[in-house]
Write an enzyme that holds these catalytic residues in place. Structure first.
Site, short mmCIF file in Angstrom:
data_model
loop_
_atom_site.label_atom_id
_atom_site.label_comp_id
_atom_site.label_asym_id
_atom_site.label_seq_id
_atom_site.Cartn_x
_atom_site.Cartn_y
_atom_site.Cartn_z
CG ASP A 11 0.64 4.73 -3.08
OD1 ASP A 11 0.39 5.42 -2.36
OD2 ASP A 11 0.41 3.57 -3.36
CG ASP A 130 5.42 2.04 4.86
OD1 ASP A 130 4.53 1.77 4.52
OD2 ASP A 130 6.03 3.06 4.50
#
Length: 251
Positions: A11, A130
């Site tokens: 990330d 997600d």
């Protein structure tokens, strides 16, 4: 049977690798290119880069990081964050990515999945999801880094993704993300049983046994982790050796 893949996820925010828990408490942990080179050396099957604030902040993809990484590593590179148009997909692939991951934009503009698959091939289009549990065998899809509940049923969404031509799904559990309590087996199993395209398990890996468990209990074709690898708690090689000892075929 397809050999299972082990995928480190980086990330990235403002050019640095970062990590948080349940999308919060995010802190810098290092340089993405250096991490990518190390994971390449360890035998990672693929690498995933996410510009985690691109969709939320309205910025484009971080192509400089992608270009530099593509020069130095020789495993497939998937890049996500801020990809809104076919031109964004094209530029990201040109920078050296093998696949793009679309998440928030895919929900807001599903046509992007179809257009991307039609133009560049399904193998180039990974849809990131997600999701969070809201009831018995029910999950809802979030966008913008887990900030916005779209009130979209997860199983309906994965059916749509497959029909539109996506080549792969990367399924992240918001409930498990960063907790190190193991992958969300129930959610992954439900999705794997609902589609015929590969599913990457994401969110929750905390120990080497979590990798063998997700392959033994679900149809996931790959497992992705961040913290475990970033903080040197496990290497890719250790994970693969463990899986082989459990009789799981890995690359």
């Amino acid at each position: 049977m397809l050999a299972k893949r082990i995928i480190p996820c980086l990330d990235v925010r403002n050019g640095k690798v970062v990590k948080g828990v349940n999308f919060e408490g995010i802190k810098d942990v290092g340089d993405p290119v250096s991490y990518a080179e190390e994971y390449n050396r360890q035998g990672a099957d693929e690498l995933v880069f996410y510009d985690i604030t691109a969709s939320f902040e309205g910025r484009g993809v971080f192509l400089d990081v992608v270009r530099e990484t593509a020069k130095k590593v020789f495993v497939p590179l998937t890049v996500g964050g801020g990809i809104k148009t076919v031109d964004d997909i094209r530029e990201t692939l040109r920078a050296g990515a093998d696949k793009v991951s679309v998440n928030s934009q895919a929900v807001q503009n599903p046509q992007l999945i179809k257009d991307g698959a039609d133009i560049f091939g399904s193998q180039c289009i990974c849809v990131g999801i997600d999701a969070k549990k809201i009831g018995d065998k029910k999950w809802t899809v979030y966008i913008n880094g887990g900030r916005v509940d779209m009130k979209l049923d997860l199983i309906e969404w994965v059916h749509t993704i497959e029909k539109l031509g996506a080549g792969e799904i990367c399924l992240n559990s918001i409930d498990a993300d960063g907790t190190k309590n193991g992958f969300d087996i129930e959610m992954l199993d439900a999705v794997c049983n609902s589609v015929n395209i590969p599913v990457i398990a994401s969110g929750g890996a905390g120990k080497v046994g979590d990798f063998s468990e997700v392959f033994e209990k679900t149809g996931a074709t790959a497992a992705l982790a961040a913290s475990l690898f970033h903080f040197n708690e496990l290497t890719v090689e250790e994970v693969k050796n463990h899986c082989r000892n459990k009789g799981i075929i890995v690359r």
